[in-house]
Design an enzyme around this catalytic site. Structure first.
Site, PDB file in Angstrom:
ATOM      1  N   GLU A  13      -3.957 -17.623   2.815  1.00 28.90           N
ATOM      2  CA  GLU A  13      -4.145 -16.096   2.029  1.00 28.90           C
ATOM      3  C   GLU A  13      -5.644 -16.158   1.420  1.00 28.90           C
ATOM      4  O   GLU A  13      -6.212 -15.025   1.514  1.00 28.90           O
ATOM      5  CB  GLU A  13      -2.974 -16.089   0.907  1.00 28.90           C
ATOM      6  CG  GLU A  13      -3.076 -14.705   0.062  1.00 28.90           C
ATOM      7  CD  GLU A  13      -2.577 -13.581   0.554  1.00 28.90           C
ATOM      8  OE1 GLU A  13      -2.934 -13.230   1.878  1.00 28.90           O
ATOM      9  OE2 GLU A  13      -1.777 -12.931   0.048  1.00 28.90           O
TER      10      GLU A  13
ATOM     11  N   THR B 113      -7.947  -6.095   0.961  1.00 33.18           N
ATOM     12  CA  THR B 113      -7.813  -6.509  -0.394  1.00 33.18           C
ATOM     13  C   THR B 113      -9.029  -7.035  -1.014  1.00 33.18           C
ATOM     14  O   THR B 113      -9.283  -6.547  -2.184  1.00 33.18           O
ATOM     15  CB  THR B 113      -6.837  -7.890  -0.461  1.00 33.18           C
ATOM     16  OG1 THR B 113      -5.538  -7.453   0.252  1.00 33.18           O
ATOM     17  CG2 THR B 113      -6.668  -8.317  -1.618  1.00 33.18           C
TER      18      THR B 113
END
Ligand code: HSE
Length: 306
Positions: free
Chosen positions: A128, A181
């Site tokens: 991630e 993000t």
């Protein structure tokens, strides 16, 4: 067992008042992955369908997560990964989290489950990180544990599984624009007013208590974001009108899913979920932006073998 196929769910992170610490998985939206043992050591990616993602094992979230697991497990064989990507990268519903969680879950199963869910979350966070350039587990933890998860602490990692009231439905609007993000974190303020922090804390406490007691009124009054939403919502066309119409229709709450552009709402019951989906559709179909909508229960299991 030499081969496994898994379903790795999309996730809604932040959940209004829980920036970086609260998330839940969907049970009807997610990726599929096939992982099989290979004689050659290490990780390879043999197939990617759905979206254009890197085959380079140092750049793909699924392989980076898998390699961090193998560094500890040190098996004398390797694994090949096939990725059937259904969740668009940059959608705000945990696309990278699903890839990262799916690969470590699958390899752990093929190894006979040497690692627990907390350890799998830590491995997946390594993947991630390369996608979001930040350390957070509010997509990964719910994808691996299932249900609402509160990331109580990152170092050492501590994840609390919260109860999910049975009538709770998530409705998702995914405008087909990409928000990374890493970019949407850059626009957030470094300092926030103490009064906003106080409101956010009491809403997060209220939401957690509402989930534990199945108190839908408390859940409804707690689903607010006093800190992040005003900045990120500017990146999402029609956010304000969508939110006000969805709340008018009776939603328990409505906010940005993860770092956007997806918007989520929660409802008590499927009938209201269907009405809310219609509100999403009626507003976005007047825009020139392609979009998808989903209605889903909250998955209690997270990533599963299929
Ligand atoms: N909590 C993260 C964020 C989730 O909002 O930046 C995005 O993956």
């Amino acid at each position: 067992m030499n081969e496994i196929r898994v379903f790795s769910p999309a996730t809604v992170s932040n959940v209004a008042c829980g920036f970086d610490v609260l998330g839940f998985p969907l049970d009807s939206v997610g990726d599929e992955m096939v992982v099989r043992k290979t004689k050659a050591k290490g990780i390879s990616i043999s197939k990617i369908e759905g979206f254009d993602l890197p085959f380079d094992i140092y750049k793909n979230v699924a392989s980076v997560s898998a390699m961090s697991l193998l560094e500890v497990a040190k098996p004398d064989f390797g694994f090949e990964i096939e990725i059937y990507k259904k969740i668009k990268p940059g959608s705000g519903i945990g696309s990278s989290g699903a890839s990262a969680s799916g690969s470590v879950y699958a390899i752990n199963e093929l190894l006979g489950r040497p690692f627990n869910k907390l350890e799998l979350t830590e491995f997946a966070m390594k993947g991630e990180f390369i996608a979001s350039k930040s350390e957070h587990a509010d997509n990964i933890a719910p994808a691996i544990f299932g249900g609402f998860c509160l990331v109580k602490n990152l170092h050492p990692l501590n994840v609390l599984q919260l109860p999910t009231p049975t009538d709770l439905y998530a409705i998702i609007l995914h405008p087909q624009i990409e928000i990374k993000t890493s970019e949407s974190r850059k626009i957030l303020p470094k300092m926030v007013p103490l009064s906003d922090v106080t409101k956010q804390l009491s809403d997060l406490g209220g939401l957690v208590h509402g989930l534990h007691t199945g108190n839908y009124n408390l859940i409804k009054s707690s689903l607010n974001d006093h800190i992040i939403e005003e900045y990120r919502s500017k990146l999402i066309p029609h956010f304000d009108i969508i939110k006000s119409k969805v709340l008018e229709a009776g939603a328990l709450g409505c906010s940005i899913s993860g770092s956007g552009p997806s918007i989520f709402a929660l409802s008590k019951g499927n009938d209201l979920a269907t009405e809310i989906e219609l509100v999403f559709k009626s507003i976005y179909s007047k825009s020139n932006i392609n979009f998808s909508t989903y209605i889903s229960k909250i998955s209690s299991s997270g990533v599963v073998t299929i």
